[in-house]
Design an enzyme around this catalytic site. Structure first.
Site, PDB file in Angstrom:
ATOM      1  N   LYS A 117       0.818  -1.212   0.000  1.00  0.00           N
ATOM      2  CA  LYS A 117       0.000   0.000   0.000  1.00  0.00           C
ATOM      3  C   LYS A 117       0.851   1.261   0.000  1.00  0.00           C
ATOM      4  O   LYS A 117       0.456   2.274  -0.578  1.00  0.00           O
ATOM      5  CB  LYS A 117      -0.930   0.025   1.217  1.00  0.00           C
ATOM      6  N   LYS A 205      -5.602  -9.746  -7.783  1.00  0.00           N
ATOM      7  CA  LYS A 205      -6.789  -9.930  -6.962  1.00  0.00           C
ATOM      8  C   LYS A 205      -7.942  -9.040  -7.437  1.00  0.00           C
ATOM      9  O   LYS A 205      -7.703  -7.901  -7.837  1.00  0.00           O
ATOM     10  CB  LYS A 205      -6.421  -9.526  -5.527  1.00  0.00           C
ATOM     11  N   LYS A 208     -11.604  -3.343  -5.599  1.00  0.00           N
ATOM     12  CA  LYS A 208     -12.408  -2.169  -5.949  1.00  0.00           C
ATOM     13  C   LYS A 208     -11.539  -1.075  -6.557  1.00  0.00           C
ATOM     14  O   LYS A 208     -12.038  -0.187  -7.234  1.00  0.00           O
ATOM     15  CB  LYS A 208     -13.117  -1.639  -4.710  1.00  0.00           C
TER      16      LYS A 208
HETATM   17  P1  AMP Z   1     -10.891  -5.326   1.581  1.00  0.00           P
HETATM   18  O1  AMP Z   1     -11.956  -4.941   0.619  1.00  0.00           O
HETATM   19  O2  AMP Z   1      -9.560  -5.525   0.941  1.00  0.00           O
HETATM   20  O3  AMP Z   1     -10.865  -4.473   2.810  1.00  0.00           O
HETATM   21  O4  AMP Z   1     -11.261  -6.786   2.101  1.00  0.00           O
HETATM   22  C1  AMP Z   1     -12.370  -7.106   2.897  1.00  0.00           C
HETATM   23  C2  AMP Z   1     -12.457  -8.620   3.075  1.00  0.00           C
HETATM   24  O5  AMP Z   1     -12.700  -9.246   1.814  1.00  0.00           O
HETATM   25  C3  AMP Z   1     -11.186  -9.289   3.612  1.00  0.00           C
HETATM   26  O6  AMP Z   1     -11.544 -10.386   4.440  1.00  0.00           O
HETATM   27  C4  AMP Z   1     -10.478  -9.771   2.382  1.00  0.00           C
HETATM   28  O7  AMP Z   1      -9.629 -10.839   2.636  1.00  0.00           O
HETATM   29  C5  AMP Z   1     -11.657 -10.170   1.498  1.00  0.00           C
HETATM   30  N1  AMP Z   1     -11.318  -9.989   0.082  1.00  0.00           N
HETATM   31  C6  AMP Z   1     -11.015  -8.820  -0.546  1.00  0.00           C
HETATM   32  N2  AMP Z   1     -10.758  -9.025  -1.852  1.00  0.00           N
HETATM   33  C7  AMP Z   1     -10.894 -10.365  -2.052  1.00  0.00           C
HETATM   34  C8  AMP Z   1     -10.770 -11.206  -3.198  1.00  0.00           C
HETATM   35  N3  AMP Z   1     -10.457 -10.719  -4.399  1.00  0.00           N
HETATM   36  N4  AMP Z   1     -10.983 -12.536  -3.055  1.00  0.00           N
HETATM   37  C9  AMP Z   1     -11.334 -13.045  -1.848  1.00  0.00           C
HETATM   38  N5  AMP Z   1     -11.475 -12.304  -0.734  1.00  0.00           N
HETATM   39  C10 AMP Z   1     -11.255 -10.984  -0.817  1.00  0.00           C
END
Ligand code: AMP
Ligand code: TRP
Length: 342
Positions: A117, A205, A208
């Site tokens: 990040k 991955k 957003k």
């Molecule tokens: P974030 O949006 O990165 O804050 O992630 C929120 C939750 O969603 C966390 O538990 C991440 O591990 C999960 N997560 C985010 N992106 C992915 C993805 N592409 N595949 C699986 N899990 C995800």
């Protein structure tokens, strides 16, 4: 180390920094829904983590309500699980300070999410971004949570939480005070959904923040938008293999089959028995139909809930009071253990 004997308690949080997407749903929210019926669960909106990078205040408020609405639209019942904004329970910040004094610089230096990040310009990153995993440890341990459902990318942060809990217990000679929290990566759905990749690049991955609007299926997307994104998803020219081994070195194909697997509840072997030998001209429409069936109703309910921010805010305030009633006594005890006047 820990000799913790307390009850099982599940906790997780999601940063309030963007739109919820299919990766969040399959990697996190869906597990939250299933777990609420089996255990005591707390799910919070990590607004204090969100501000480790700049957030427009109005947008932050909107996003916080959006995540709350996404949780509920996906099936989290705020009467069953405790759902609240992190910033409304001050115990998180109080314990985070003490944990800042327990965690070692060397431990934080190893955190790969900070490196990703902060990028090349780490000197210009906020101090909060650096100590982000310490706040995460406080989020978990302020409730003495024992199990934390998260995507695979959060494993390292969970290890740090365990290190902090263990060092606190050791340094203050309270081996049974904090549990060593376990990540729940596999859950009921096997590995499926643990890591959903971008629809435009199977090595990245789903996120957003992806610049391509077709890389990511948002929970808000309607049936048309979902179908269009799947149609445009990157694939390859070959037919699908008849066994999972044949997906190695085909990241895009593997991801699309993975999404099908995660949403259908079938194994990838079963999916490939059905679709092996077929090209994407056949597989993509079947996948689109499945994603629309499972995700579009969530989007509809999400829009309905977002139209009633008063209801959402009321439910979150009730959740915050419940959460504080667990966390405040823990912080009082920690302050006493550390030697602060009580
Ligand atoms: P974030 O949006 O990165 O804050 O992630 C929120 C939750 O969603 C966390 O538990 C991440 O591990 C999960 N997560 C985010 N992106 C992915 C993805 N592409 N595949 C699986 N899990 C995800
Ligand atoms: N860091 C987590 C993420 O990006 C969000 C989070 C903050 C969290 N505090 C937490 C997850 C505590 C589980 C437990 O997904």
């Amino acid at each position: 180390m820990s000799d913790y004997q307390g009850p099982m308690r599940v906790l997780s949080g999601i940063q309030t920094s963007g739109e919820m997407h299919l990766g969040n749903y399959l990697g996190a929210i869906r597990k939250f829904v299933a777990l609420q019926h089996q255990h005591e669960c707390l799910y919070f909106l990590a607004d204090m983590h969100a501000v480790t990078v700049w957030q427009d205040p109005e947008q932050l408020r909107r996003q916080t309500l959006h995540i709350a609405a996404s949780f509920m639209a996906a099936g989290i019942d705020p009467e069953t699980a405790t759902v609240f904004p992190q910033s409304q329970v001050r115990a998180h910040a109080e314990l985070a300070w003490i944990f800042n004094c327990v965690a070692r610089l060397g431990w934080l230096d190893r955190m790969t999410q900070f490196k990703d990040k902060a990028g090349k310009n780490a000197e210009r990153a906020s101090v909060g971004l650096y100590t982000y995993p310490v706040l995460q440890a406080a989020d978990i341990l302020v409730y003495k949570a024992t199990h934390v459902p998260v995507g695979e990318d959060q494993k390292q942060h969970l290890e740090l939480s365990r290190d902090i809990a263990g060092k606190f217990n050791h340094d203050y000679e309270k081996p049974d005070f904090f549990p060593l929290p376990e990540p729940l990566i596999k859950g009921e759905f096997g590995e499926a959904g643990a890591r959903i990749m971008s629809l435009r690049d199977g090595s990245k991955k789903m996120s957003k923040s992806d610049p391509s609007e077709n890389a990511c299926i948002f929970l808000r997307d309607d049936a048309d938008a979902i179908a269009k994104k799947i149609k445009k998803a990157k694939s390859d020219a070959d037919a699908l293999p008849s066994e999972p081994d044949g997906l190695e070195d085909r990241p895009e194909a593997k991801n699309l089959v993975g999404i099908y697997t995660a949403l259908s509840g079938k194994s990838s072997a079963e999916v490939l028995v059905e679709f092996g030998g077929q090209g994407f001209g056949v597989f993509k429409p079947a996948l689109a139909e499945l994603v629309v069936e499972k995700i579009a109703p969530i989007g509809e309910e999400l829009r309905r809930l977002e139209a009633d921010p008063g209801y959402l805010q009321g439910a979150l305030r009730t959740g915050a009071e419940k959460a504080a009633s667990i966390a405040d006594p823990v912080v009082r005890e920690v302050k006493d253990i550390v030697g602060f006047l009580t």
